[in-house]
Design a protein around this motif. Structure first.
Motif, PDB file in Angstrom:
ATOM      1  N   HIS A  87       0.791  -1.235   0.000  1.00 17.07           N
ATOM      2  CA  HIS A  87       0.000   0.000   0.000  1.00 17.07           C
ATOM      3  C   HIS A  87       0.823   1.285   0.000  1.00 17.07           C
ATOM      4  CE1 HIS A  87      -3.670  -2.302   0.752  1.00 17.07           C
ATOM      5  NE2 HIS A  87      -3.004  -2.977   1.679  1.00 17.07           N
ATOM      6  N   GLY A  88       2.090   1.208   0.402  1.00 18.14           N
ATOM      7  CA  GLY A  88       2.866   2.431   0.537  1.00 18.14           C
ATOM      8  C   GLY A  88       2.391   3.256   1.723  1.00 18.14           C
ATOM      9  N   ALA A  89       2.816   4.502   1.776  1.00 19.82           N
ATOM     10  CA  ALA A  89       2.419   5.417   2.847  1.00 19.82           C
ATOM     11  C   ALA A  89       2.303   6.813   2.253  1.00 19.82           C
ATOM     12  CB  ALA A  89       3.421   5.367   4.006  1.00 19.82           C
ATOM     13  N   LYS A  90       2.415   7.831   3.078  1.00 14.37           N
ATOM     14  CA  LYS A  90       2.239   9.208   2.621  1.00 14.37           C
ATOM     15  C   LYS A  90       3.599   9.816   2.272  1.00 14.37           C
ATOM     16  CE  LYS A  90       0.480  13.729   4.105  1.00 14.37           C
ATOM     17  NZ  LYS A  90      -0.073  14.507   5.251  1.00 14.37           N
ATOM     18  N   LEU A  91       3.896   9.875   0.975  1.00 17.02           N
ATOM     19  CA  LEU A  91       5.126  10.532   0.537  1.00 17.02           C
ATOM     20  C   LEU A  91       5.001  12.036   0.708  1.00 17.02           C
ATOM     21  CD1 LEU A  91       5.995   8.743  -2.832  1.00 17.02           C
ATOM     22  CD2 LEU A  91       6.826   8.192  -0.539  1.00 17.02           C
ATOM     23  N   TYR A  92       6.110  12.686   1.010  1.00 23.92           N
ATOM     24  CA  TYR A  92       6.080  14.144   1.038  1.00 23.92           C
ATOM     25  C   TYR A  92       5.999  14.679  -0.396  1.00 23.92           C
ATOM     26  CZ  TYR A  92       6.846  13.836   5.987  1.00 23.92           C
ATOM     27  OH  TYR A  92       6.679  13.551   7.316  1.00 23.92           O
ATOM     28  N   PRO A  93       5.360  15.837  -0.593  1.00 24.03           N
ATOM     29  CA  PRO A  93       5.102  16.352  -1.945  1.00 24.03           C
ATOM     30  C   PRO A  93       6.367  16.434  -2.805  1.00 24.03           C
ATOM     31  CG  PRO A  93       3.860  17.618  -0.337  1.00 24.03           C
ATOM     32  CD  PRO A  93       4.763  16.716   0.446  1.00 24.03           C
ATOM     33  N   ASN A  94       6.223  16.024  -4.052  1.00 19.93           N
ATOM     34  CA  ASN A  94       7.281  16.109  -5.072  1.00 19.93           C
ATOM     35  C   ASN A  94       8.514  15.278  -4.725  1.00 19.93           C
ATOM     36  OD1 ASN A  94       5.869  18.116  -6.719  1.00 19.93           O
ATOM     37  ND2 ASN A  94       6.279  19.503  -5.019  1.00 19.93           N
ATOM     38  N   LEU A  95       8.329  14.247  -3.898  1.00 16.25           N
ATOM     39  CA  LEU A  95       9.471  13.466  -3.457  1.00 16.25           C
ATOM     40  C   LEU A  95      10.137  12.715  -4.608  1.00 16.25           C
ATOM     41  CD1 LEU A  95      10.293  11.794  -0.276  1.00 16.25           C
ATOM     42  CD2 LEU A  95      10.196  10.225  -2.202  1.00 16.25           C
ATOM     43  N   ILE A  96       9.352  11.995  -5.392  1.00 17.12           N
ATOM     44  CA  ILE A  96       9.940  11.170  -6.447  1.00 17.12           C
ATOM     45  C   ILE A  96      10.657  12.036  -7.473  1.00 17.12           C
ATOM     46  CG2 ILE A  96       9.424   9.598  -8.344  1.00 17.12           C
ATOM     47  CD1 ILE A  96       7.244   8.362  -6.597  1.00 17.12           C
ATOM     48  N   GLN A  97      10.027  13.115  -7.905  1.00 22.52           N
ATOM     49  CA  GLN A  97      10.651  14.006  -8.888  1.00 22.52           C
ATOM     50  C   GLN A  97      11.945  14.602  -8.341  1.00 22.52           C
ATOM     51  OE1 GLN A  97       7.489  13.956  -7.725  1.00 22.52           O
ATOM     52  NE2 GLN A  97       6.109  15.072  -9.117  1.00 22.52           N
ATOM     53  N   THR A  98      11.949  14.943  -7.049  1.00 21.57           N
ATOM     54  CA  THR A  98      13.136  15.545  -6.446  1.00 21.57           C
ATOM     55  C   THR A  98      14.267  14.529  -6.328  1.00 21.57           C
ATOM     56  OG1 THR A  98      11.721  17.083  -5.209  1.00 21.57           O
ATOM     57  CG2 THR A  98      13.999  16.836  -4.453  1.00 21.57           C
ATOM     58  N   LEU A  99      13.932  13.299  -5.967  1.00 19.19           N
ATOM     59  CA  LEU A  99      14.953  12.253  -5.915  1.00 19.19           C
ATOM     60  C   LEU A  99      15.557  12.014  -7.298  1.00 19.19           C
ATOM     61  CD1 LEU A  99      13.300   9.611  -3.547  1.00 19.19           C
ATOM     62  CD2 LEU A  99      15.232  11.111  -3.003  1.00 19.19           C
ATOM     63  N   GLN A 100      14.720  12.023  -8.311  1.00 18.52           N
ATOM     64  CA  GLN A 100      15.212  11.843  -9.683  1.00 18.52           C
ATOM     65  C   GLN A 100      16.206  12.942 -10.050  1.00 18.52           C
ATOM     66  OE1 GLN A 100      11.438  11.827 -11.686  1.00 18.52           O
ATOM     67  NE2 GLN A 100      11.264   9.590 -11.658  1.00 18.52           N
ATOM     68  N   THR A 101      15.896  14.163  -9.657  1.00 20.88           N
ATOM     69  CA  THR A 101      16.794  15.289  -9.924  1.00 20.88           C
ATOM     70  C   THR A 101      18.110  15.135  -9.175  1.00 20.88           C
ATOM     71  OG1 THR A 101      14.950  16.807 -10.318  1.00 20.88           O
ATOM     72  CG2 THR A 101      17.058  17.790  -9.699  1.00 20.88           C
ATOM     73  N   LEU A 102      18.036  14.809  -7.894  1.00 19.30           N
ATOM     74  CA  LEU A 102      19.246  14.689  -7.075  1.00 19.30           C
ATOM     75  C   LEU A 102      20.145  13.556  -7.541  1.00 19.30           C
ATOM     76  CD1 LEU A 102      17.610  15.188  -3.566  1.00 19.30           C
ATOM     77  CD2 LEU A 102      19.203  16.764  -4.658  1.00 19.30           C
ATOM     78  N   ALA A 103      19.533  12.449  -7.960  1.00 22.73           N
ATOM     79  CA  ALA A 103      20.310  11.266  -8.339  1.00 22.73           C
ATOM     80  C   ALA A 103      21.142  11.481  -9.597  1.00 22.73           C
ATOM     81  CB  ALA A 103      19.372  10.071  -8.528  1.00 22.73           C
ATOM     82  N   LYS A 104      20.826  12.502 -10.365  1.00 25.66           N
ATOM     83  CA  LYS A 104      21.619  12.804 -11.560  1.00 25.66           C
ATOM     84  C   LYS A 104      23.027  13.279 -11.205  1.00 25.66           C
ATOM     85  CE  LYS A 104      17.561  14.179 -14.285  1.00 25.66           C
ATOM     86  NZ  LYS A 104      16.860  15.323 -14.927  1.00 25.66           N
ATOM     87  N   ASP A 105      23.175  13.896 -10.030  1.00 25.64           N
ATOM     88  CA  ASP A 105      24.458  14.518  -9.670  1.00 25.64           C
ATOM     89  C   ASP A 105      25.072  13.996  -8.378  1.00 25.64           C
ATOM     90  OD1 ASP A 105      24.442  16.406 -11.866  1.00 25.64           O
ATOM     91  OD2 ASP A 105      22.835  17.450 -10.802  1.00 25.64           O
ATOM     92  N   HIS A 106      24.307  13.236  -7.607  1.00 23.54           N
ATOM     93  CA  HIS A 106      24.790  12.801  -6.299  1.00 23.54           C
ATOM     94  C   HIS A 106      24.394  11.352  -6.028  1.00 23.54           C
ATOM     95  CE1 HIS A 106      25.608  17.014  -5.235  1.00 23.54           C
ATOM     96  NE2 HIS A 106      24.442  17.296  -5.785  1.00 23.54           N
ATOM     97  N   PRO A 107      25.272  10.577  -5.376  1.00 24.69           N
ATOM     98  CA  PRO A 107      24.861   9.253  -4.912  1.00 24.69           C
ATOM     99  C   PRO A 107      23.928   9.389  -3.707  1.00 24.69           C
ATOM    100  CG  PRO A 107      27.102   9.725  -4.201  1.00 24.69           C
ATOM    101  CD  PRO A 107      26.686  10.871  -5.082  1.00 24.69           C
ATOM    102  N   LEU A 108      22.856   8.609  -3.698  1.00 24.64           N
ATOM    103  CA  LEU A 108      21.838   8.701  -2.651  1.00 24.64           C
ATOM    104  C   LEU A 108      21.839   7.430  -1.802  1.00 24.64           C
ATOM    105  CD1 LEU A 108      18.817  10.137  -4.715  1.00 24.64           C
ATOM    106  CD2 LEU A 108      20.756  11.377  -3.700  1.00 24.64           C
TER     107      LEU A 108
END
Length: 214
Positions: A87-108
Protein backbone atom coordinates in the motif's frame (compact mmCIF):
# COMPACT_ATOMS: atom_id res chain seq x y z
CA UNK A 1 41.63 25.75 -8.16
CA UNK A 2 40.61 23.23 -5.50
CA UNK A 3 38.43 20.45 -6.92
CA UNK A 4 35.06 20.13 -5.20
CA UNK A 5 34.41 16.80 -3.47
CA UNK A 6 31.43 14.73 -4.54
CA UNK A 7 28.65 14.98 -1.97
CA UNK A 8 26.78 11.84 -0.95
CA UNK A 9 23.25 12.46 0.35
CA UNK A 10 22.03 10.11 3.10
CA UNK A 11 18.35 10.16 4.07
CA UNK A 12 16.42 9.33 7.19
CA UNK A 13 13.07 7.63 6.47
CA UNK A 14 10.20 8.65 8.76
CA UNK A 15 9.53 12.37 8.80
CA UNK A 16 12.00 12.87 5.95
CA UNK A 17 10.96 10.73 2.97
CA UNK A 18 7.46 9.76 4.09
CA UNK A 19 4.94 9.72 6.92
CA UNK A 20 3.91 6.12 7.58
CA UNK A 21 2.45 6.55 11.08
CA UNK A 22 -1.16 5.74 10.16
CA UNK A 23 -0.22 2.76 8.00
CA UNK A 24 2.19 1.29 10.57
CA UNK A 25 -0.35 1.75 13.39
CA UNK A 26 -2.94 -0.12 11.32
CA UNK A 27 -0.55 -2.97 10.60
CA UNK A 28 0.60 -3.27 14.22
CA UNK A 29 -2.93 -3.16 15.62
CA UNK A 30 -3.84 -6.12 13.42
CA UNK A 31 -1.38 -8.09 15.58
CA UNK A 32 -1.47 -6.40 18.99
CA UNK A 33 -5.25 -6.13 19.40
CA UNK A 34 -6.00 -9.86 19.13
CA UNK A 35 -2.81 -10.96 20.93
CA UNK A 36 -2.42 -8.32 23.68
CA UNK A 37 -5.65 -6.32 23.64
CA UNK A 38 -3.69 -3.18 22.74
CA UNK A 39 -4.64 -0.88 19.86
CA UNK A 40 -1.85 1.24 18.38
CA UNK A 41 -2.81 4.69 17.08
CA UNK A 42 -1.00 7.01 14.70
CA UNK A 43 -0.47 9.35 17.67
CA UNK A 44 1.34 6.52 19.45
CA UNK A 45 3.55 6.10 16.41
CA UNK A 46 4.30 9.82 16.14
CA UNK A 47 5.44 9.74 19.76
CA UNK A 48 7.94 6.97 19.03
CA UNK A 49 9.11 7.69 15.49
CA UNK A 50 12.88 7.58 15.21
CA UNK A 51 13.45 5.13 18.06
CA UNK A 52 15.30 1.87 17.40
CA UNK A 53 12.79 -0.97 17.07
CA UNK A 54 13.52 -2.53 20.46
CA UNK A 55 12.90 0.75 22.31
CA UNK A 56 9.85 1.49 20.16
CA UNK A 57 8.29 -1.86 21.08
CA UNK A 58 8.86 -1.28 24.82
CA UNK A 59 7.32 2.19 24.55
CA UNK A 60 4.25 1.09 22.57
CA UNK A 61 3.61 -2.12 24.52
CA UNK A 62 4.31 -1.34 28.20
CA UNK A 63 4.06 -3.91 30.94
CA UNK A 64 5.99 -6.62 29.13
CA UNK A 65 9.66 -7.54 29.05
CA UNK A 66 11.42 -7.38 25.70
CA UNK A 67 11.75 -11.17 25.73
CA UNK A 68 7.98 -11.46 26.13
CA UNK A 69 7.42 -8.99 23.30
CA UNK A 70 9.88 -10.52 20.85
CA UNK A 71 7.44 -12.97 19.18
CA UNK A 72 4.77 -10.25 18.88
CA UNK A 73 7.30 -7.73 17.59
CA UNK A 74 8.41 -10.13 14.86
CA UNK A 75 4.79 -10.49 13.73
CA UNK A 76 4.29 -6.70 13.85
CA UNK A 77 7.41 -6.10 11.77
CA UNK A 78 6.29 -8.61 9.14
CA UNK A 79 2.76 -7.19 9.04
CA UNK A 80 4.19 -3.66 8.73
CA UNK A 81 6.58 -4.55 5.92
CA UNK A 82 3.91 -6.49 4.02
CA UNK A 83 1.38 -3.66 4.36
CA UNK A 84 3.81 -0.95 3.25
CA UNK A 85 5.10 -3.02 0.34
CA UNK A 86 1.52 -3.36 -0.94
CA UNK A 87 0.00 0.00 0.00
CA UNK A 88 2.87 2.43 0.54
CA UNK A 89 2.42 5.42 2.85
CA UNK A 90 2.24 9.21 2.62
CA UNK A 91 5.13 10.53 0.54
CA UNK A 92 6.08 14.14 1.04
CA UNK A 93 5.10 16.35 -1.94
CA UNK A 94 7.28 16.11 -5.07
CA UNK A 95 9.47 13.47 -3.46
CA UNK A 96 9.94 11.17 -6.45
CA UNK A 97 10.65 14.01 -8.89
CA UNK A 98 13.14 15.55 -6.45
CA UNK A 99 14.95 12.25 -5.92
CA UNK A 100 15.21 11.84 -9.68
CA UNK A 101 16.79 15.29 -9.92
CA UNK A 102 19.25 14.69 -7.07
CA UNK A 103 20.31 11.27 -8.34
CA UNK A 104 21.62 12.80 -11.56
CA UNK A 105 24.46 14.52 -9.67
CA UNK A 106 24.79 12.80 -6.30
CA UNK A 107 24.86 9.25 -4.91
CA UNK A 108 21.84 8.70 -2.65
CA UNK A 109 21.60 6.50 0.45
CA UNK A 110 19.23 5.69 3.33
CA UNK A 111 20.00 5.11 7.03
CA UNK A 112 17.11 4.42 9.41
CA UNK A 113 16.44 2.97 12.85
CA UNK A 114 13.81 0.66 11.35
CA UNK A 115 13.63 -3.13 11.10
CA UNK A 116 14.89 -5.25 8.23
CA UNK A 117 12.59 -5.02 5.24
CA UNK A 118 11.16 -1.57 5.94
CA UNK A 119 13.41 0.34 3.56
CA UNK A 120 12.97 -2.40 0.97
CA UNK A 121 9.16 -2.04 1.22
CA UNK A 122 9.47 1.69 0.51
CA UNK A 123 11.79 1.17 -2.44
CA UNK A 124 9.77 -1.70 -3.94
CA UNK A 125 6.36 -0.05 -3.65
CA UNK A 126 7.46 3.13 -5.40
CA UNK A 127 10.01 1.57 -7.76
CA UNK A 128 12.86 3.68 -6.38
CA UNK A 129 15.59 1.07 -5.96
CA UNK A 130 17.60 2.37 -8.93
CA UNK A 131 17.94 5.81 -7.34
CA UNK A 132 19.72 4.61 -4.19
CA UNK A 133 23.25 3.22 -4.08
CA UNK A 134 23.10 1.65 -0.62
CA UNK A 135 21.12 1.55 2.61
CA UNK A 136 21.38 0.15 6.12
CA UNK A 137 19.12 0.07 9.18
CA UNK A 138 19.15 -0.81 12.87
CA UNK A 139 17.53 -4.14 12.09
CA UNK A 140 20.45 -5.14 9.90
CA UNK A 141 23.14 -4.93 12.55
CA UNK A 142 21.75 -3.50 15.83
CA UNK A 143 24.06 -0.50 15.53
CA UNK A 144 23.24 3.12 16.31
CA UNK A 145 22.22 5.54 13.58
CA UNK A 146 25.52 7.41 13.94
CA UNK A 147 27.44 4.17 13.46
CA UNK A 148 25.37 3.29 10.42
CA UNK A 149 25.84 6.70 8.81
CA UNK A 150 29.58 6.21 9.30
CA UNK A 151 29.26 2.70 7.82
CA UNK A 152 27.60 4.04 4.66
CA UNK A 153 30.29 6.70 4.33
CA UNK A 154 33.11 4.17 4.76
CA UNK A 155 31.88 1.36 2.53
CA UNK A 156 30.94 3.73 -0.28
CA UNK A 157 34.18 5.70 -0.12
CA UNK A 158 32.44 9.05 0.41
CA UNK A 159 34.79 11.96 0.98
CA UNK A 160 31.88 14.21 1.86
CA UNK A 161 28.36 13.35 3.06
CA UNK A 162 25.25 15.09 4.34
CA UNK A 163 22.49 13.46 6.37
CA UNK A 164 18.93 14.72 5.85
CA UNK A 165 16.75 14.11 8.91
CA UNK A 166 13.96 15.65 10.93
CA UNK A 167 14.66 15.16 14.65
CA UNK A 168 17.36 16.09 17.15
CA UNK A 169 18.64 12.51 17.28
CA UNK A 170 19.25 12.65 13.51
CA UNK A 171 21.41 15.74 13.93
CA UNK A 172 23.37 14.11 16.75
CA UNK A 173 23.87 10.95 14.70
CA UNK A 174 25.19 12.97 11.75
CA UNK A 175 27.62 14.83 14.00
CA UNK A 176 28.81 11.56 15.54
CA UNK A 177 29.49 10.18 12.06
CA UNK A 178 31.32 13.26 10.83
CA UNK A 179 28.62 14.10 8.29
CA UNK A 180 27.01 17.44 7.52
CA UNK A 181 23.30 17.88 8.28
CA UNK A 182 20.17 19.31 6.70
CA UNK A 183 17.01 19.56 8.78
CA UNK A 184 13.78 18.36 7.18
CA UNK A 185 11.79 21.02 9.02
CA UNK A 186 8.45 19.74 7.67
CA UNK A 187 8.97 16.50 9.63
CA UNK A 188 8.40 15.41 13.24
CA UNK A 189 10.89 17.45 15.25
CA UNK A 190 13.09 20.47 15.78
CA UNK A 191 16.87 20.94 16.13
CA UNK A 192 18.46 22.90 18.97
CA UNK A 193 21.30 24.19 16.77
CA UNK A 194 21.36 26.58 13.84
CA UNK A 195 21.50 24.28 10.82
CA UNK A 196 20.67 24.24 7.13
CA UNK A 197 16.96 23.49 6.74
CA UNK A 198 14.33 22.79 4.11
CA UNK A 199 10.62 23.54 4.49
CA UNK A 200 9.59 21.24 1.65
CA UNK A 201 11.34 18.23 0.18
CA UNK A 202 11.47 19.96 -3.19
CA UNK A 203 13.72 22.64 -1.60
CA UNK A 204 16.53 20.09 -1.25
CA UNK A 205 18.29 20.50 -4.63
CA UNK A 206 18.66 24.24 -4.02
CA UNK A 207 19.92 23.62 -0.47
CA UNK A 208 22.42 21.03 -1.73
CA UNK A 209 23.65 23.43 -4.42
CA UNK A 210 24.28 26.06 -1.74
CA UNK A 211 26.08 23.49 0.41
CA UNK A 212 28.33 22.53 -2.48
CA UNK A 213 29.49 26.14 -2.76
CA UNK A 214 30.83 26.12 0.80
Amino acid sequence: MEQKKELGIIFDMDGTLWDSASQVARAWSGVTEPELGIKITKEDMYRCMGMPMDKLAMELLPGYSFDQLTPVLKKCEKAENDYLREHGAKLYPNLIQTLQTLAKDHPLFIVSNCQCGYIESFLEHYGLSDYFCDFVCFGDNGRSKGDNIALIIERNGLSRAVYVGDIQADYEAAMAAGAEFIHAAYGFGSIDKKVEAIREFSDLPHCIANLMEK
